[in-house]
Design an enzyme around this catalytic site. Structure first.
Site, PDB file in Angstrom:
ATOM      1  N   CYS A   1       1.625  15.684   4.453  1.00 40.48           N
ATOM      2  CA  CYS A   1       2.624  14.787   5.050  1.00 40.48           C
ATOM      3  C   CYS A   1       3.970  14.906   4.360  1.00 40.48           C
ATOM      4  O   CYS A   1       5.011  14.636   4.964  1.00 40.48           O
ATOM      5  CB  CYS A   1       2.198  13.328   4.934  1.00 40.48           C
ATOM      6  SG  CYS A   1       0.609  12.964   5.600  1.00 40.48           S
TER       7      CYS A   1
ATOM      8  N   HIS B   1      -2.842  10.362  12.134  1.00 41.20           N
ATOM      9  CA  HIS B   1      -2.134  11.605  12.436  1.00 41.20           C
ATOM     10  C   HIS B   1      -3.140  12.756  12.345  1.00 41.20           C
ATOM     11  O   HIS B   1      -4.023  12.732  11.489  1.00 41.20           O
ATOM     12  CB  HIS B   1      -1.043  11.885  11.396  1.00 41.20           C
ATOM     13  CG  HIS B   1       0.260  11.193  11.645  1.00 41.20           C
ATOM     14  ND1 HIS B   1       1.022  10.655  10.627  1.00 41.20           N
ATOM     15  CD2 HIS B   1       0.960  10.981  12.786  1.00 41.20           C
ATOM     16  CE1 HIS B   1       2.125  10.131  11.127  1.00 41.20           C
ATOM     17  NE2 HIS B   1       2.113  10.309  12.442  1.00 41.20           N
TER      18      HIS B   1
ATOM     19  N   HIS C   1     -39.173  -3.068  36.628  1.00 43.71           N
ATOM     20  CA  HIS C   1     -38.971  -3.115  38.074  1.00 43.71           C
ATOM     21  C   HIS C   1     -37.579  -3.613  38.432  1.00 43.71           C
ATOM     22  O   HIS C   1     -37.002  -3.179  39.423  1.00 43.71           O
ATOM     23  CB  HIS C   1     -40.070  -3.958  38.722  1.00 43.71           C
ATOM     24  CG  HIS C   1     -41.429  -3.396  38.450  1.00 43.71           C
ATOM     25  ND1 HIS C   1     -41.935  -2.322  39.135  1.00 43.71           N
ATOM     26  CD2 HIS C   1     -42.349  -3.703  37.502  1.00 43.71           C
ATOM     27  CE1 HIS C   1     -43.129  -2.008  38.646  1.00 43.71           C
ATOM     28  NE2 HIS C   1     -43.400  -2.836  37.647  1.00 43.71           N
TER      29      HIS C   1
HETATM   30  N1  ARG Z   1       3.766   5.618   6.331  1.00 48.89           N
HETATM   31  C1  ARG Z   1       3.884   6.793   7.128  1.00 48.89           C
HETATM   32  C2  ARG Z   1       3.523   6.450   8.578  1.00 48.89           C
HETATM   33  O1  ARG Z   1       2.643   5.648   8.774  1.00 48.89           O
HETATM   34  C3  ARG Z   1       3.009   7.884   6.608  1.00 48.89           C
HETATM   35  C4  ARG Z   1       3.182   9.156   7.345  1.00 48.89           C
HETATM   36  C5  ARG Z   1       2.235  10.201   6.936  1.00 48.89           C
HETATM   37  N2  ARG Z   1       2.561  11.419   7.568  1.00 48.89           N
HETATM   38  C6  ARG Z   1       1.704  12.276   8.084  1.00 48.89           C
HETATM   39  N3  ARG Z   1       2.140  13.386   8.560  1.00 48.89           N
HETATM   40  N4  ARG Z   1       0.444  11.990   8.202  1.00 48.89           N
HETATM   41  O2  ARG Z   1       4.101   6.945   9.495  1.00 48.89           O
END
Ligand code: ARG
Length: 702
Positions: A264, A168, A637
């Site tokens: 997250c 992400h 070559h």
């Molecule tokens: N286990 C979740 C997934 O893989 C974790 C999400 C993490 N969220 C983020 N915004 N990076 O989707």
């Protein structure tokens, strides 16, 4: 606390690692402690409550990842674009988040069903509200970015993620107040890094090392001066302090087991909106059509790989499978890229696979005049080895002198436009050059391709390397025979190793018997061949006994001297000085040769062309009309020759060094065959095989 800022969180009541949808979850199923997770989440919650108002959405049983509210959607002003989760494991969260947003009175936008987008996990606002950074590559599809731009009326800057661990955008990228940016560059592809560098001045970019990156340092919540994150290095903390940020660290190890941390676990629902800035997503797409034996030739896979590796994404709009084995398939593919330039580069790579831009009927190739001799306009289309046509004034015009790494120059003649491949240095003022990628197509003759494939099909089978050499020899011998009998053209390019490995006599025999129509090489092969003819040694080594001869290291210089005295190789033959060997046979049998100089040449021989541009021209001239090229142990070559040769010409590359062989076959033409073996051995087998073909005739004659 700042009462203007609101953050959405979700208690970890049902949190656990129940499945694996990212690399962090691997090996962690049911390995996180609920109590510790609750404690860590509570700490984060308390810290954030000092900074902003925290709202809560009810956790739902069966949806363990719902704690990660960043993936609920993307909020801007009163609008929210709801997430469309990539993995079914999380799709069940969608209605719960939707309900929450609706209850709060948001304007909820929903993407088409098959278009994944994972909310604020993959879309981060510039903290001044100037634009939206949007990630793609793992969870969100590039095409979703156009919807974001349209619905939220904001400029979208697309960034491609390339490291699975940072799946992400918010795992490796964190815009901070005052235009600062905390990020981990290796998580992005080359173009995206360039885009980031163009938008954020160097002194505002805070680059995170891998150790901090994998502690989710970039997964931080920034509220004005405060940055809340998992435990990180003091160094990073100090660097952030130096530019005025206060780092608040809080342990989030239980959530890292699921691949998430501070950011997250939050969704900012009040985002700064700069009213002056409006939708502008540079995402560009174009639809191309591919036709042919797409599946069995692997063309479709190659095309899709190219698009993704080139920084784009695709949608297959239509795919019509050929019914019978011999019938062809058609695919229409929508290619999207985050900028016009990237799209162009991708399309340029698809053209050699046979892709045609749609709608075909309307587009002419774009031409720009040459303004300075020897220099093409920027964005010129780089030619490939494949037969190409360009559309000029509504007509497809075949490109002449096809070769790779040139530009396509167009001139007008009374009988219509003429297009030809030209090296940059040969471009003239007054000519026009094809730029961009529209109105260009390559012709891949499927019938021909199949035939080639068939002829060389045994090459790809599971044969041992010895058997493979024998098979290639049989095949090449057969072809040399055919070509000779129909008056075709075989060009040999050879390195001095041919002589050292005892292949000189065999090559001489091939020339004598009419199997070779031109010979290309460097100074060295000629010197060693003639040294062997005059003194029986090659670089001072006795070719019969394989031992160094006393004083032999001077032989090659004496050889050069002798030929210089005669004037050149031809004169040496005429004067009776040179009486045997490869070059003797060339002269005797009127087989033209070209010798190209290099920096390490001794002498050189008078025949060696030291002006490299002229040497290239001589090569090109001798290569014209070749049916087959034998490349015998010469990287320099062989590659030079490969560059000048259009597709359709068969190339057989023999080298003991697999790297050379691979390099040649990398040009992807189905007609090239590589054999890793000793070239002397190869030539002796080849000569024997040719003799075997001829023996019965001789027997009849006598
Ligand atoms: N286990 C979740 C997934 O893989 C974790 C999400 C993490 N969220 C983020 N915004 N990076 O989707």
């Amino acid at each position: 606390m700042n009462s203007d800022i609101r953050i959405l969180m979700c208690s970890p009541k049902h949190y656990d690692v129940d499945y694996v949808i990212n690399p962090w979850m691997e090996g962690n199923i049911h390995k996180s402690s609920r109590d510790r997770a609750v404690e860590q989440w509570q700490n984060l919650y308390s810290i954030l409550k000092e900074q902003a108002i925290v709202d809560l959405v009810d956790p739902q049983p069966g949806w363990p990842d719902m704690v990660f509210t960043a993936n609920a959607g993307l909020v801007l002003g009163n609008s929210v674009v709801l997430s469309r989760f990539f993995h079914p494991e999380r799709q069940g969260e969608e209605p719960h988040f939707k309900e929450w947003f609706e209850r709060q009175g948001y304007n909820v936008y929903e993407l088409p069903k098959d278009l994944p987008f994972e909310g604020a996990g993959d879309a981060l606002l510039d903290r001044e509200g100037r634009w939206l950074w949007a990630g793609y590559g793992f969870r969100s599809e590039l095409d979703s970015h156009s919807y974001l731009a349209k619905w939220l009326d904001i400029e979208v800057v697309s960034l491609q993620l390339v490291d699975e661990r940072f799946y992400h955008l918010d795992t490796c990228f964190c815009p901070l107040s005052n235009g600062y940016l905390l990020y981990y560059p290796p998580a992005f592809d080359f173009y995206s890094n360039r885009i980031i560098e163009m938008r954020v001045p160097e002194h505002k970019r805070i680059v995170v090392g891998e150790a901090d990156a994998i502690n989710f340092a970039c997964n931080a919540v920034n509220v004005e001066r405060a940055i809340v994150m998992n435990k990180v290095s003091n160094d990073l903390k100090d660097r952030l302090a130096q530019v005025g940020f206060e780092v608040i660290q809080t342990q989030l190890s239980e959530f890292i087991k699921a691949g998430g941390a501070a950011k997250c676990l939050t969704l900012r629902t009040t985002e700064p909106m700069d009213v002056a800035i409006h939708a502008n997503s540079p995402v560009e797409s174009r639809t191309v059509r591919l036709e042919g034996h797409l599946l069995d030739s692997g063309a479709i896979n190659r095309a899709l790989d190219l698009i993704v590796e080139g920084g784009g994404s695709f949608q297959v709009l239509k795919f019509q499978l050929g019914e019978q084995r011999q019938s062809t398939s058609t695919a229409e593919i929508k290619v999207s890229a985050p900028s016009h330039g990237i799209l162009e580069e991708i399309l340029a790579q698809l053209i050699p696979l046979g892709a045609v831009d749609l709608p075909e009927a309307e587009r002419n190739a774009e031409l720009l005049p040459v303004e300075q001799a020897g220099v093409a306009p920027d964005d010129f289309y780089v030619s490939t080895i494949y037969p190409t046509e360009v559309r000029i004034d509504g007509r497809w015009v075949k490109v002449q002198n096809q070769r790779m790494d040139g530009a396509i120059a167009v001139t007008r003649s009374p009988s219509g436009p003429v297009a030809r491949c030209k090296l940059l240095r040969d471009l003239q003022v007054g000519e026009e050059v094809v730029v961009d990628v529209v109105g260009i197509r390559t012709i891949r003759k499927m019938a021909q391709r199949d035939r080639d494939k068939h002829e060389f099909s045994f090459m790809s089978g599971n044969v041992s390397s010895e058997r493979r050499v024998e098979l290639v020899v049989e095949q090449v011998a057969w072809e040399l025979r055919q070509i000779r009998d129909r008056g075709g053209k075989v060009v040999v390019t050879a390195g001095p190793v041919v002589i050292h490995t005892g292949g000189g006599d065999h090559l001489a025999q091939l020339i004598r018997e009419g199997y070779v129509q031109a010979l290309l090489g460097g100074n060295a092969i000629a010197v060693h061949d003639i040294e062997q003819a005059l003194m029986g040694t090659s670089l001072g080594v006795d070719m019969k006994r394989g031992v160094a001869v006393r004083g032999g290291h001077r032989h090659h210089l004496k050889t050069i001297n002798t030929i210089r005295r005669c004037g050149n190789i031809t004169k040496a033959v005429e004067q009776g000085v040179l009486t045997r060997g490869v070059f003797y046979e060339c002269v005797k049998n009127k087989v033209p040769f070209a010798l190209a100089a290099s920096i390490r040449d001794d002498g050189p021989l008078p025949d060696t062309e030291t002006d490299i541009i002229k040497a290239q021209e001589q090569y090109a001239e001798l290569l014209e009309g070749a049916d087959t090229i034998l490349m015998l142990s010469t990287m320099l070559h062989a590659i030079g020759v490969g560059n000048m040769t259009p597709a359709g010409v068969k190339m057989v590359c023999v080298d003991i060094n697999p790297a050379v062989v691979t390099k040649l076959s990398d040009r992807g033409s189905v007609e090239s065959v590589g054999v890793v073996t000793d070239v002397g051995l190869f030539l002796s087998l080849l000569v024997k095989q040719l003799e075997a073909f001829t023996a019965p005739y001789r027997a009849v004659k006598t």
